[in-house]
Scaffold this active site. Structure first.
Site, short mmCIF file in Angstrom:
data_model
loop_
_atom_site.label_atom_id
_atom_site.label_comp_id
_atom_site.label_asym_id
_atom_site.label_seq_id
_atom_site.Cartn_x
_atom_site.Cartn_y
_atom_site.Cartn_z
N CYS A 434 0.99 -0.81 0.07
CA CYS A 434 -0.02 -0.17 -0.20
C CYS A 434 0.92 1.35 0.08
O CYS A 434 0.61 2.03 -0.80
CB CYS A 434 -0.86 0.17 1.03
SG CYS A 434 -2.73 -1.12 0.85
N GLU A 436 3.61 1.72 1.85
CA GLU A 436 5.20 0.88 3.16
C GLU A 436 6.45 1.65 2.39
O GLU A 436 6.69 0.64 0.87
CB GLU A 436 5.36 -0.43 3.17
CG GLU A 436 4.21 -1.04 4.13
CD GLU A 436 2.64 -1.30 2.81
OE1 GLU A 436 2.93 -2.62 2.38
OE2 GLU A 436 2.18 -0.72 2.59
#
EC number: 4.2.1.172
Length: 789
Positions: A434, A436
């Site tokens: 997502c 990171e």
């Protein structure tokens, strides 16, 4: 209208989106055969490698009509292999997968029969899922079942990492030579770990053999198909595939086409070796491909159209691979077919200069034309990024399907350096999954699960008791009715937070050991820097950097909840704690006046109001201080990031009402976004509030913003979007993404889903088909604040 710039990719795209997701039983069968043959006779790393090699040697190969990039995870497009060594599904699981309304997988009668008769009997007591659950403490199990946190490794394997540049410089024959040289250097006299290193390195060498075999088998299949093909154009394509597979993955790629195929073979290999979470990712694809692109153009063997066509073929390959099937809580935390393969475009190069190149623009054109939920595409925006590139990305984003997302290159580099990485490695990093961050090709950064921060407050308000599960989940921190100050309440919250983080990390340590022992990944270890040099598998800490993340969820909900308590109970004394607790217990029924106060007459996060924003900072700092710096089993450290995927829906479902006016079972806030409807002062106020969080201390934060199409139309609308991104990033914000849609269109899609099969929206760190979302998640997206400039 069919999408795709070329007739070839139009056809391939249509076939991909129309292919039914289904369970492919073949991998489970072949892994079972291999384990029966080798288990007990070799060390576990070698067992894993031999099993993978057996699978590669015997699996079905698929070359689909018209494609130029080859390889599927399953037996055909949208086939999902299963991984019984990690999670051996029950027959009930298969039934649920087959029949559920969304994120379903067709399971054939033959697959069910094989699973029942061959797979379950062998794997039921061997799967790591059972090993993990059986090893957990009663406190961990109680907290997990109550929804205090989730556990990624319950059905998936650790392995969240991103491809670096190794595979573009070395083929697997080269890597095997490196491994053999390292084996000769082992010192069994002075190195107490030499025996384990020997097993790890031997396994890596076998994995290299398997990859060479994979390319050879595809070359042979393509030639065989070419011999039988009567269409001259198709015959030519098949012979090109064969020639490409003669080179990669055995040898390093020499051309643009070979470089793309090299990556794809590695992707298929890594994601069938283990069902890693998240899927393996190309990372800085424009940086990797541009040298091949420039050389091929200069040599006259490639033009821009052909380069785009090959990338469109790659996009289809990503879309052909649904995420491994999930059930139970793991499905709730990530309810989607997408497997979070994330492509970074733009940013800076290793010298710190602007990294935008011609391939960067081609990738933007591909994502715009193909409009597929996989791969998830993002742009890194640095202070050196040309405005032309940013505006082209905004132009695509305002079309309303959520891609690309926007990331701050300077923040990413600072975040990585804050975590101890070198500037050289940080510049080659980026985001995956997502949001990171990690050093691509050099870091094992494993997501361990989501933490339900608002529910920790719920425990605090009930002296450690969970009113939903009716169990004492937390510690006793006192009856909040007796607290004399807000500070006393917040201290109690921090004690509950500390206790829950302890439980989570204690469980993680056990899980890491189980995965390192039973689920080594020799193939991935060959391509992650330092694993070969150290002689250590990825799961044993072989990577240069070893980071573990715990993702915080619900910062908007808990900020507004604590703000409501501080403002109304302690500062303004509009009602007391006892009255608030009774209102929460009643879901505000009969307490409408209090609901109105906390919902409409209390400071809210997201409005550039320091009263609420300072509480957000306190909560974030408490979370950061509890997690960051704790040691991992693999010699790295824990870090925090702030994202939900779809877990904010699940976390809300297992909570009562919240002090901010959120009703029982309703979703908590997502990412670092404000609570829905709480942000009333426009997008500039939102980014100012969000920027008060210290993003540099995190490994990623997620911010959603929603606009009506009319707000961002025309050149002025485009400039407003681009300027908002620049303004937020100048304040060190990590990430921002946009949903651009007409609310009425989504409401109509709920009524007549059959008419909106192609409708795509941004959910969290990914986009998905609106029809694939639960009704609760659809409602949550529709309910997000519509911003105007």
């Amino acid at each position: 209208m069919a999408r795709g710039t070329f007739e070839r990719t139009k056809k391939l795209r249509e076939e991909s989106i129309n292919a039914e997701p289904h369970i492919s039983i073949e991998r489970a069968v072949l892994m079972t055969e291999a384990y029966k043959k080798y288990e007990g006779s070799v060390e576990i790393p070698v067992l894993r490698a031999l099993s993978f090699k057996h699978y590669i040697e015997n699996r079905t190969l698929s070359i689909n009509d018209g494609e130029l990039i080859v390889g599927e995870k399953g037996d055909s497009p949208n086939g999902a292999p299963t991984y019984p060594e990690i999670c051996c599904h029950t027959m009930e699981d298969l039934e649920v997968m087959h029949n559920r309304d969304i994120i379903n997988f067709s399971v054939s009668e033959e697959a069910r029969k094989i699973h029942k008769e061959e797979i379950i009997p062998f794997w039921k007591k061997r799967q790591t899922r059972d090993k993990i659950i059986n090893a957990m403490t009663p406190e961990w199990l109680a907290a997990y079942e109550a929804g205090m946190f989730t556990e990624f490794m319950e059905q998936r394997a650790p392995g969240h990492t991103v491809c670096g540049d190794t595979i573009y410089k070395k083929g697997f024959l080269d890597l095997k030579k490196d491994i053999e040289a390292r084996l000769k250097e082992l010192d069994f006299l002075n190195d107490l770990d030499a025996y384990n290193k020997k097993a790890d390195l031997e396994a890596m060498a076998i994995a290299c053999d398997a990859m060479v075999i994979l390319g050879k088998r595809y070359a042979e299949k393509a030639r065989q198909m070419a011999e039988e093909e009567t269409d001259e154009a198709k015959k030519k394509d098949l012979l090109l595939i064969a020639e490409t597979c003669d080179v990669v993955p055995a040898h390093k790629p020499e051309t643009y086409h070979q470089a793309i195929q090299m990556y794809w073979f590695v992707h298929i290999g890594v994601t069938t070796e283990l069902n890693i979470w998240d899927a393996f990712t190309p990372g800085r694809l424009d940086q990797h491909l541009n040298p091949f692109y420039e050389r091929d153009v200069e040599n006259g063997i490639l033009d821009r159209d052909r380069a785009q066509e090959l990338l469109e073929c790659l996009w289809v390959k990503f879309n052909n691979q649904p995420a491994p099937p999930k059930v139970g809580i793991t499905l709730k935390e990530s309810s989607t077919y997408t497997d979070f393969a994330n492509i970074n475009t733009g940013g800076i190069n290793p010298d710190g200069q602007d990294g935008v190149n011609e391939v960067s623009y081609i990738i933007l054109d591909v994502m715009d034309e193909m409009k597929l939920i996989q791969p998830s595409s993002n742009v890194q925006i640095s202070k050196k990024t040309p405005q032309k590139f940013l505006k082209r990305a905004c132009e695509i984003s305002r079309k309303g399907w959520g891609q690309p997302a926007f990331y701050n290159t300077e923040a990413i580099v600072q975040e990585l350096m804050e975590a101890g990485k070198t500037i050289e490695d940080a510049r080659l990093g980026g985001t995956s999954g997502c949001v990171e961050t990690g050093c691509f090709g050099k870091e094992a950064y494993v997501l361990t699960g989501y933490m339900n921060i608002p529910k920790i407050l719920e425990l605090t308000l009930n002296n450690g008791y969970d009113p939903i599960s009716k169990k004492q989940i937390g510690i006793e921190t006192g009856d909040p009715r007796n607290f004399q100050s807000y500070e006393e309440l917040f201290e109690a919250f921090k004690k509950q937070l500390h206790y829950m983080i302890d439980i989570k990390i204690e469980g993680n340590a056990v899980i890491e050991n189980i995965c390192a022992k039973h689920m080594p990944c020799p193939l991935m270890s060959t391509i992650v820097d330092d694993c070969i040099e150290k002689g250590k598998d990825y799961q044993r800490g072989g990577a240069r950097y070893n980071t573990r993340y715990i993702q915080g969820v619900g910062i908007g909900t808990i900020t507004d909840s604590l703000t409501a308590i501080k403002y109304n109970v302690f500062d303004k004394k509009k009602f007391d704690m006892d009255t608030l607790l009774k209102a929460l217990d009643a879901n505000f029924e009969g307490y409408e006046a209090i609901l109105n106060l906390v919902s409409n007459k209390t400071p809210k996060y997201g409005n550039d109001d320091d009263y609420a924003d300072e509480i957000m900072q306190e909560i974030f700092n408490a979370y950061y201080n509890e997690v960051t710096g704790r040691p991992t089993v693999c010699g790295g450290e824990y870090r925090v990031d702030m994202l939900p995927t779809t877990c904010h829906i699940y976390f809300g479902e297992i909570m009562g009402a919240s002090p901010n006016g959120r009703l029982c079972a309703k979703p908590v806030s997502e990412g670092i976004s404000p609570e829905k409807g709480g942000d009333t002062n426009g997008p500039t106020a939102v980014i100012k509030s969000c920027a008060k969080m210290d993003h540099i201390k995190t490994g990623g934060t997620l911010l959603n913003q929603r606009f009506a199409p009319s707000v961002v139309q025309g050149e002025k609308g485009l400039d407003n979007m681009a300027n908002l991104v620049r303004a937020y990033f100048n304040m060190d914000g990590h990430h921002i993404q946009f949903n651009v849609f007409d609310k009425n269109v989504l409401l109509e899609a709920q009524k007549n889903p059959q008419d909106y099969k192609d409708l795509i929206v941004r959910v969290a760190g990914y986009s998905d088909h609106f029809n694939n979302l639960s009704r609760t998640l659809q409602d949550e997206i529709i309910g997000r604040t519509e911003q105007t400039f």
